[in-house]
Design a protein around this motif. Structure first.
Motif, PDB file in Angstrom:
ATOM      1  N   CYS A   1       1.107  -1.578 -10.290  1.00  0.00           N
ATOM      2  CA  CYS A   1       2.004  -1.352  -9.151  1.00  0.00           C
ATOM      3  C   CYS A   1       1.932  -2.503  -8.155  1.00  0.00           C
ATOM      4  CB  CYS A   1       1.643  -0.042  -8.455  1.00  0.00           C
ATOM      5  SG  CYS A   1       2.026   1.452  -9.386  1.00  0.00           S
TER       6      CYS A   1
ATOM      7  N   LEU B   1       0.823  -1.209   0.000  1.00  0.00           N
ATOM      8  CA  LEU B   1       0.000   0.000   0.000  1.00  0.00           C
ATOM      9  C   LEU B   1       0.858   1.260   0.000  1.00  0.00           C
ATOM     10  CD1 LEU B   1      -2.790  -1.054   2.538  1.00  0.00           C
ATOM     11  CD2 LEU B   1      -2.894  -1.027   0.040  1.00  0.00           C
ATOM     12  N   MET B   2       1.960   1.254   0.731  1.00  0.00           N
ATOM     13  CA  MET B   2       2.821   2.432   0.802  1.00  0.00           C
ATOM     14  C   MET B   2       3.504   2.692  -0.546  1.00  0.00           C
ATOM     15  SD  MET B   2       4.587   2.005   4.578  1.00  0.00           S
ATOM     16  CE  MET B   2       5.541   3.528   4.425  1.00  0.00           C
TER      17      MET B   2
ATOM     18  N   VAL C   1       1.343   6.347  -7.249  1.00  0.00           N
ATOM     19  CA  VAL C   1       0.143   6.953  -7.833  1.00  0.00           C
ATOM     20  C   VAL C   1       0.066   8.441  -7.507  1.00  0.00           C
ATOM     21  CG1 VAL C   1      -2.379   6.933  -7.803  1.00  0.00           C
ATOM     22  CG2 VAL C   1      -1.109   4.774  -7.844  1.00  0.00           C
ATOM     23  N   LEU C   2       0.397   8.810  -6.272  1.00  0.00           N
ATOM     24  CA  LEU C   2       0.326  10.218  -5.884  1.00  0.00           C
ATOM     25  C   LEU C   2       1.318  11.073  -6.669  1.00  0.00           C
ATOM     26  CD1 LEU C   2      -0.080   9.950  -2.001  1.00  0.00           C
ATOM     27  CD2 LEU C   2      -1.806  10.629  -3.684  1.00  0.00           C
TER      28      LEU C   2
ATOM     29  N   GLY D   1       8.577   3.559  -4.905  1.00  0.00           N
ATOM     30  CA  GLY D   1       7.458   4.349  -5.387  1.00  0.00           C
ATOM     31  C   GLY D   1       7.832   5.256  -6.544  1.00  0.00           C
TER      32      GLY D   1
ATOM     33  N   ILE E   1     -10.180  -3.034  -4.709  1.00  0.00           N
ATOM     34  CA  ILE E   1      -9.780  -1.697  -5.160  1.00  0.00           C
ATOM     35  C   ILE E   1     -10.583  -1.286  -6.394  1.00  0.00           C
ATOM     36  CG2 ILE E   1      -7.890  -0.399  -6.228  1.00  0.00           C
ATOM     37  CD1 ILE E   1      -5.983  -1.827  -4.341  1.00  0.00           C
TER      38      ILE E   1
ATOM     39  N   ILE F   1      -2.730   1.248 -10.695  1.00  0.00           N
ATOM     40  CA  ILE F   1      -2.659   0.685  -9.349  1.00  0.00           C
ATOM     41  C   ILE F   1      -2.461  -0.824  -9.414  1.00  0.00           C
ATOM     42  CG2 ILE F   1      -3.998   0.250  -7.250  1.00  0.00           C
ATOM     43  CD1 ILE F   1      -5.262   2.997  -7.616  1.00  0.00           C
TER      44      ILE F   1
ATOM     45  N   THR G   1       2.623   1.622  -3.550  1.00  0.00           N
ATOM     46  CA  THR G   1       1.621   1.966  -4.567  1.00  0.00           C
ATOM     47  C   THR G   1       1.106   3.386  -4.379  1.00  0.00           C
ATOM     48  OG1 THR G   1       0.946  -0.363  -4.699  1.00  0.00           O
ATOM     49  CG2 THR G   1      -0.577   1.277  -5.561  1.00  0.00           C
ATOM     50  N   SER G   2       0.881   3.783  -3.128  1.00  0.00           N
ATOM     51  CA  SER G   2       0.389   5.139  -2.862  1.00  0.00           C
ATOM     52  C   SER G   2       1.393   6.191  -3.316  1.00  0.00           C
ATOM     53  CB  SER G   2       0.094   5.307  -1.376  1.00  0.00           C
ATOM     54  OG  SER G   2      -0.899   4.411  -0.948  1.00  0.00           O
TER      55      SER G   2
END
Length: 275
Positions: free
Chosen positions: A203, A68-69, A75-76, A139, A262, A200, A71-72
């Motif tokens: 990733c 999650l970290m 994407v961000l 990331g 998701i 997502i 991927t976040s």
């Protein structure tokens, strides 16, 4: 022998339906096979415990957090640049050298193998910028990888908005910026969101690039500068090295479930926002 138009159309439809059913059957077989093997492994302890003994024991909590970290972060970083570039190509340019260079660069990036992205991220982020194996390095590398997907899908979604929408907005004395944010963006939001969802999924499923940049630490990551192991990397290591096929199938089944959730949540939110 000449085949009539109606007969040729029936043959074409039959071939198309056969191909579609075959692809769907293969997909369902793979998903069901993994779920049958992996669902019995998934329990509360598997979800909440940190992997131990190289993954033979414990659960996958740290890999879920790491996934999650990473991927976040990807994407961000990639989404604003990708969507902004798509609006520039679709709304502010009429073609030309710069436009061709941007499109050629995006298409070239889309064709680069993931291992090459991993090598680039390892050399540039891990070594040159001295970020080390970390969530941030992984990331940033994935952000470069998914950027072409977001650009292309967003541009196509923006171009699919009818020109009459823009003309009506301009006739009501709206500026270019107002038209983009109030008219074009809401109309193209569904297509843009689909591109982000695809990114997502890529990733979450990536292994080579993440392994070379984020590392494969089993401990829980506390910051962006800590190394981590994503679920895809965890599954790959467990399966390839034969550490625990049982936990490997459990991780794979959990990956499928997370990606499905998701997609459902993202599509539900987009549909509500559009309405």
């Amino acid at each position: 022998m000449k085949i009539s138009a109606r007969t040729s159309e029936k043959i074409a439809k039959t071939l198309i339906w056969t191909a579609a059913v075959f692809v769907l059957a293969v997909l369902m077989f793979i998903i069901l096979y993994i779920l049958v093997k992996g669902l019995p492994v998934i329990n509360w302890g598997f979800l909440t415990q940190v992997p131990r003994s190289m993954g033979r024991e414990g659960g996958v909590s740290s890999t879920i957090v790491g996934t999650l970290m990473v991927t976040s972060v990807a994407v961000l970083i990639a989404a604003p640049f990708g969507i902004g570039t798509a609006f520039y190509l679709a709304e502010y340019t009429k073609g030309g050298f710069i436009t061709r260079v941007i499109r050629f660069s995006a298409e070239s990036l889309a064709g680069i193998p993931s291992i090459v992205y991993g090598l680039f991220g390892f050399i540039f982020f891990v070594i040159y910028l001295d970020l080390g194996w970390s969530v941030l390095s992984g990331g940033l590398t994935l952000a470069f990888m998914i950027l072409p997907t977001i650009i292309r899908t967003s541009e196509e979604a923006i171009r699919s908005v009818p020109k009459i929408y823009r003309e009506v907005s301009f006739s009501l004395s709206a500026t270019k910026t107002q038209t983009i944010f109030k008219v074009v963006l809401p109309s193209a939001l569904r297509g843009i969101a689909n591109g982000i969802i695809l990114s997502i999924g890529r990733c979450i499923a990536e292994t080579a690039a993440v392994m070379l940049t984020a590392g494969s630490a089993l401990r829980m990551s506390r910051s962006l500068f800590d190394p981590t192991r994503t679920m895809a990397v965890h599954f790959y290591i467990l399966a390839v090295e034969g550490i625990s096929m049982e936990n490997a199938y459990g991780t794979a089944a959990l990956l499928i479930i997370i990606i499905f959730l998701i997609n459902v949540v993202a599509n539900t939110l987009v549909n509500r926002f559009v309405r």
